[in-house]
Write an enzyme that holds these catalytic residues in place. Sequence first.
Site, PDB file in Angstrom:
ATOM      1  N   LYS A 285       0.833  -1.196   0.000  1.00  0.00           N
ATOM      2  CA  LYS A 285       0.000   0.000   0.000  1.00  0.00           C
ATOM      3  C   LYS A 285       0.870   1.250   0.000  1.00  0.00           C
ATOM      4  CE  LYS A 285      -0.551   0.046   5.041  1.00  0.00           C
ATOM      5  NZ  LYS A 285      -1.508   0.104   6.157  1.00  0.00           N
TER       6      LYS A 285
ATOM      7  N   ARG B  73      -9.929   0.281  15.654  1.00  0.00           N
ATOM      8  CA  ARG B  73      -9.917   1.096  14.443  1.00  0.00           C
ATOM      9  C   ARG B  73     -11.061   0.632  13.551  1.00  0.00           C
ATOM     10  NH1 ARG B  73      -4.372   1.193  11.222  1.00  0.00           N
ATOM     11  NH2 ARG B  73      -4.994  -0.937  10.741  1.00  0.00           N
TER      12      ARG B  73
ATOM     13  N   TYR C  46      14.635  31.617   2.345  1.00  0.00           N
ATOM     14  CA  TYR C  46      13.451  32.418   2.666  1.00  0.00           C
ATOM     15  C   TYR C  46      13.440  32.876   4.117  1.00  0.00           C
ATOM     16  CZ  TYR C  46      11.086  31.271  -1.737  1.00  0.00           C
ATOM     17  OH  TYR C  46      10.738  31.177  -3.051  1.00  0.00           O
TER      18      TYR C  46
ATOM     19  N   MET D  27      10.305  24.645  -1.707  1.00  0.00           N
ATOM     20  CA  MET D  27       9.456  23.661  -2.360  1.00  0.00           C
ATOM     21  C   MET D  27      10.252  22.722  -3.259  1.00  0.00           C
ATOM     22  SD  MET D  27       6.143  24.200  -4.853  1.00  0.00           S
ATOM     23  CE  MET D  27       5.172  24.995  -3.586  1.00  0.00           C
TER      24      MET D  27
END
Length: 477
Positions: A162, A246, A372, A421
């Site tokens: 997964k 769960r 930044y 980013m």
Amino acid sequence: LINDSYNSDLASLDIALDFLYRRSQSNGLKRTLILSDILETGQNAPTLYRKVSQLAGSRGIERIIGVGSEISSCAARFDIEKAFYPNTEALLRAISRGELRLENEIILIKGARQFGFDALTEELEKKVHETILEVNLGAMIANLNYYRSRLRPDTKMVCMVKASAYGAGSYEIAKTLQEHHVDFLAVAVADEGSELRKAGITASIIIMNPEMTAFKTMFDYKLEPEVYSFHLLDALIIKLDTGMHRLGFAAKDMPRLIERLKGQNAVIARSVFSHFVGSDAAQFDAFTRGQIEMFEAASMQLQEAFPHKILRHICNSAGIERFPGAQFDMVRLGIGLYGVSPIDNSIINNVSTLKTTILQIRDVPQEDTVGYSRKGHLTRNSRIAALPIGYADGLNRHLGNGHAYCLVNGQRAPYVGNICMDVCMIDVTDIDCKEGDAVEIFGDHLPITVLSDILETIPYEVLTSISTRVKRIYYQD
């Protein structure tokens, strides 16, 4: 790219070509073989490369790129698109000048050690993307076998693929696991399963978190959803809640569940399972044993109600090691498959290595700042390198401002300023390096657990955060 260099003989070539062929059946890419002279075979060159040509033809190779004097002398043996070079340096020059174009291809690199194909691999990886995730399929299989060695011969195994196989790439991992005969694969949602089916995966696939709206997809692609409520009894697998709280049926639900299952003939329960809450930690052993006892009683109640075999499983990676008596019929292998021990966070066999390269190096005076918001304060005149990786690639922003480091030529280089980013900056003042040098974000020499510990999280999160825009490179050592 399939890197199988440093092991060059006819037998290993046949295995590698078969690997390439099976990997390329559904992706539509041109099959290309880059092959050096095959040394010390005892065969004359025309005979040897006639056999190579036959092997390549049988595996659908569409282009061969030969490196070395012997294979070049036998170019006429190959009736496909071809190019030949006297040595690796000549091939690299052809690539850098644009004389040889490699695009939309699946490429097998196979070379004798003396040809130094490491430089070729590095160059082609750069052509693909400056930032890559190397996935060592050989290490993954070693991890699989490590856990298999702890099982009874008749115990089956579910392997978790997964979340894009914990970031490693679901298709390649699933394909490799299928080839090694795991009993089941498991994904989170139906779309993950259907994509694997479309890519040619035929192994049994369990859907861990099915949605009612995806039932048609699951049946169309022969996927097996877990069932955790009476609303989902139109599916195929039963799950018990023994303490995770769960999803799942509680033990007290068993009489009603059995009654519902016996009252219809459309659904057959294939397996029943539960999840350990804390099997990795000794402090929870009493609770874990309680879960095992509860599961044993409830699952046997279900089994005794039906004549067919219902597979039972509760062990995860940690459970396989710490609770061998709870193997039941099957176990589920997750993070351990990808090389991280859930017990102590040690590395078993490292599978994933995140690498990038230095884009630029510049001298920055002490009084200036980096990045930044001027967060990168310097304590001396510094050499600052920029890397083409940022938080959009999965490099967590909280690692910036000196909280963590990467490796440049084996030496620690701390992150300076805020991680951007698409780019981050590191301090290489004390490191002998140049633009284009490789950088390890995590991997063989910098364990992923170092980053997860700094982030106060688990290795799963770091692995699954690697963006899909980061190219995956697969190899077997």
